[in-house]
Design a protein around this motif. Structure first.
Motif, PDB file in Angstrom:
ATOM      1  N   ILE A   1       0.838  -1.198   0.000  1.00  0.00           N
ATOM      2  CA  ILE A   1       0.000   0.000   0.000  1.00  0.00           C
ATOM      3  C   ILE A   1       0.874   1.249   0.000  1.00  0.00           C
ATOM      4  CG2 ILE A   1      -1.815   1.258   1.233  1.00  0.00           C
ATOM      5  CD1 ILE A   1      -2.738  -1.518   2.283  1.00  0.00           C
ATOM      6  N   GLU A   2       1.972   1.206   0.752  1.00  0.00           N
ATOM      7  CA  GLU A   2       2.910   2.328   0.775  1.00  0.00           C
ATOM      8  C   GLU A   2       3.435   2.609  -0.633  1.00  0.00           C
ATOM      9  OE1 GLU A   2       6.957   3.722   3.137  1.00  0.00           O
ATOM     10  OE2 GLU A   2       6.531   1.591   2.985  1.00  0.00           O
ATOM     11  N   GLU A   3       3.762   1.563  -1.380  1.00  0.00           N
ATOM     12  CA  GLU A   3       4.299   1.737  -2.732  1.00  0.00           C
ATOM     13  C   GLU A   3       3.259   2.331  -3.682  1.00  0.00           C
ATOM     14  OE1 GLU A   3       5.766  -2.206  -3.511  1.00  0.00           O
ATOM     15  OE2 GLU A   3       7.715  -1.753  -2.600  1.00  0.00           O
ATOM     16  N   ILE A   4       1.994   1.938  -3.496  1.00  0.00           N
ATOM     17  CA  ILE A   4       0.926   2.507  -4.328  1.00  0.00           C
ATOM     18  C   ILE A   4       0.794   4.003  -4.061  1.00  0.00           C
ATOM     19  CG2 ILE A   4      -1.574   2.508  -4.702  1.00  0.00           C
ATOM     20  CD1 ILE A   4      -1.453  -0.572  -4.136  1.00  0.00           C
ATOM     21  N   VAL A   5       0.829   4.387  -2.794  1.00  0.00           N
ATOM     22  CA  VAL A   5       0.747   5.806  -2.429  1.00  0.00           C
ATOM     23  C   VAL A   5       1.965   6.558  -2.977  1.00  0.00           C
ATOM     24  CG1 VAL A   5       0.767   7.451  -0.510  1.00  0.00           C
ATOM     25  CG2 VAL A   5      -0.691   5.410  -0.392  1.00  0.00           C
ATOM     26  N   ALA A   6       3.148   5.966  -2.811  1.00  0.00           N
ATOM     27  CA  ALA A   6       4.375   6.606  -3.300  1.00  0.00           C
ATOM     28  C   ALA A   6       4.342   6.768  -4.821  1.00  0.00           C
ATOM     29  CB  ALA A   6       5.599   5.797  -2.886  1.00  0.00           C
ATOM     30  N   GLY A   7       3.613   5.895  -5.490  1.00  0.00           N
ATOM     31  CA  GLY A   7       3.476   5.977  -6.937  1.00  0.00           C
ATOM     32  C   GLY A   7       2.484   7.036  -7.392  1.00  0.00           C
ATOM     33  N   GLY A   8       1.874   7.729  -6.433  1.00  0.00           N
ATOM     34  CA  GLY A   8       0.999   8.841  -6.776  1.00  0.00           C
ATOM     35  C   GLY A   8      -0.479   8.596  -6.560  1.00  0.00           C
ATOM     36  N   ARG A   9      -0.854   7.415  -6.192  1.00  0.00           N
ATOM     37  CA  ARG A   9      -2.288   7.123  -5.977  1.00  0.00           C
ATOM     38  C   ARG A   9      -2.673   7.523  -4.552  1.00  0.00           C
ATOM     39  NH1 ARG A   9      -6.727   5.365  -8.201  1.00  0.00           N
ATOM     40  NH2 ARG A   9      -7.907   3.642  -7.332  1.00  0.00           N
ATOM     41  N   LEU A  10      -2.787   8.827  -4.342  1.00  0.00           N
ATOM     42  CA  LEU A  10      -3.034   9.377  -3.013  1.00  0.00           C
ATOM     43  C   LEU A  10      -4.416   9.038  -2.467  1.00  0.00           C
ATOM     44  CD1 LEU A  10      -1.290  12.841  -3.412  1.00  0.00           C
ATOM     45  CD2 LEU A  10      -0.357  10.690  -2.550  1.00  0.00           C
ATOM     46  N   VAL A  11      -5.337   8.643  -3.314  1.00  0.00           N
ATOM     47  CA  VAL A  11      -6.669   8.266  -2.852  1.00  0.00           C
ATOM     48  C   VAL A  11      -6.592   7.101  -1.862  1.00  0.00           C
ATOM     49  CG1 VAL A  11      -7.185   6.636  -4.720  1.00  0.00           C
ATOM     50  CG2 VAL A  11      -9.046   7.902  -3.608  1.00  0.00           C
ATOM     51  N   MET A  12      -5.535   6.315  -1.926  1.00  0.00           N
ATOM     52  CA  MET A  12      -5.348   5.197  -0.995  1.00  0.00           C
ATOM     53  C   MET A  12      -5.261   5.681   0.451  1.00  0.00           C
ATOM     54  SD  MET A  12      -5.361   2.426  -2.822  1.00  0.00           S
ATOM     55  CE  MET A  12      -4.526   1.106  -1.990  1.00  0.00           C
ATOM     56  N   LEU A  13      -4.862   6.931   0.640  1.00  0.00           N
ATOM     57  CA  LEU A  13      -4.764   7.491   1.986  1.00  0.00           C
ATOM     58  C   LEU A  13      -6.134   7.682   2.632  1.00  0.00           C
ATOM     59  CD1 LEU A  13      -1.970  10.144   1.356  1.00  0.00           C
ATOM     60  CD2 LEU A  13      -1.755   7.971   2.583  1.00  0.00           C
ATOM     61  N   THR A  14      -7.178   7.650   1.826  1.00  0.00           N
ATOM     62  CA  THR A  14      -8.529   7.847   2.359  1.00  0.00           C
ATOM     63  C   THR A  14      -9.212   6.534   2.730  1.00  0.00           C
ATOM     64  OG1 THR A  14      -9.625   7.769   0.194  1.00  0.00           O
ATOM     65  CG2 THR A  14      -8.782   9.924   0.939  1.00  0.00           C
ATOM     66  N   LEU A  15      -8.583   5.401   2.458  1.00  0.00           N
ATOM     67  CA  LEU A  15      -9.188   4.120   2.799  1.00  0.00           C
ATOM     68  C   LEU A  15      -9.304   3.975   4.312  1.00  0.00           C
ATOM     69  CD1 LEU A  15      -7.335   1.704   0.356  1.00  0.00           C
ATOM     70  CD2 LEU A  15      -9.685   2.524   0.185  1.00  0.00           C
ATOM     71  N   PRO A  16     -10.484   3.645   4.808  1.00  0.00           N
ATOM     72  CA  PRO A  16     -10.641   3.465   6.259  1.00  0.00           C
ATOM     73  C   PRO A  16      -9.739   2.336   6.765  1.00  0.00           C
ATOM     74  CG  PRO A  16     -12.783   3.489   5.154  1.00  0.00           C
ATOM     75  CD  PRO A  16     -11.740   3.434   4.089  1.00  0.00           C
ATOM     76  N   GLY A  17      -9.012   2.603   7.818  1.00  0.00           N
ATOM     77  CA  GLY A  17      -8.167   1.581   8.422  1.00  0.00           C
ATOM     78  C   GLY A  17      -6.832   1.356   7.744  1.00  0.00           C
ATOM     79  N   ALA A  18      -6.484   2.189   6.793  1.00  0.00           N
ATOM     80  CA  ALA A  18      -5.228   1.988   6.071  1.00  0.00           C
ATOM     81  C   ALA A  18      -4.095   2.800   6.696  1.00  0.00           C
ATOM     82  CB  ALA A  18      -5.389   2.371   4.604  1.00  0.00           C
ATOM     83  N   THR A  19      -3.035   2.106   7.057  1.00  0.00           N
ATOM     84  CA  THR A  19      -1.793   2.736   7.506  1.00  0.00           C
ATOM     85  C   THR A  19      -0.725   2.289   6.514  1.00  0.00           C
ATOM     86  OG1 THR A  19      -2.501   2.687   9.813  1.00  0.00           O
ATOM     87  CG2 THR A  19      -0.145   2.955   9.417  1.00  0.00           C
ATOM     88  N   PRO A  20      -0.500   3.109   5.477  1.00  0.00           N
ATOM     89  CA  PRO A  20       0.375   2.696   4.380  1.00  0.00           C
ATOM     90  C   PRO A  20       1.862   2.918   4.668  1.00  0.00           C
ATOM     91  CG  PRO A  20      -0.567   4.822   3.892  1.00  0.00           C
ATOM     92  CD  PRO A  20      -1.142   4.389   5.212  1.00  0.00           C
ATOM     93  N   ILE A  21       2.340   2.213   5.680  1.00  0.00           N
ATOM     94  CA  ILE A  21       3.744   2.316   6.073  1.00  0.00           C
ATOM     95  C   ILE A  21       4.269   0.900   6.267  1.00  0.00           C
ATOM     96  CG2 ILE A  21       5.380   3.255   7.751  1.00  0.00           C
ATOM     97  CD1 ILE A  21       3.103   5.183   8.616  1.00  0.00           C
TER      98      ILE A  21
END
Length: 135
Positions: A75-95
């Motif tokens: 999930i961290e890699e998806i966010v780092a790739g620019g898909r910032l919408v992943m940060l809005t997923l409930p319960g997601a800690t993308p680290i």
């Protein structure tokens, strides 16, 4: 008939012990959280001098790995790739540092580690996963 595998407290302690050994080998102070398949805390271990904030973060990394059935690094890699919408997923800690625990292909829980660099947290969690595969 369906059979559901479950983590026991003894399993959680063995998983955490393997993770602790990896942390101590590298002189890293971390918190290790093991959750059951319902996302409930089964075992928590905070090593000496681990940051206080790591207690919550370790649990959240484990919960993310459990809920999404994948390493938090993915999930961290998806966010780092620019898909910032992943940060809005409930319960997601993308680290990085959260990994699902599998038994016979079923997710039976998760481990989360926090306290050092996220890649190091992931390395420690990986040691726990390795022992879990043998249980």
């Amino acid at each position: 008939m369906f059979v559901k595998n479950a983590l026991t407290l003894a399993d959680a302690k063995q998983i955490a012990a393997a993770a602790e050994a990896e942390a101590l080998k590298n002189k890293w102070s971390v918190t290790i959280a093991v959750l059951d398949d319902g996302g409930n805390l089964l075992y928590l271990q905070r090593l000496d001098d681990a940051p206080l904030g790591s207690v919550t973060v370790a649990q959240e990394k484990a919960r993310t790995a459990l809920l999404f059935k994948r390493p938090t690094k993915a999930i961290e890699e998806i966010v780092a790739g620019g898909r910032l919408v992943m940060l809005t997923l409930p319960g997601a800690t993308p680290i990085e540092g959260g990994l699902p625990l599998l038994n016979k292909g079923q997710v039976v829980g998760a481990i989360g580690v926090s306290g050092v660099q996220s890649s190091q947290d992931g390395q420690i969690a990986g040691a726990g996963v390795e022992i879990a595969a043998k249980l």
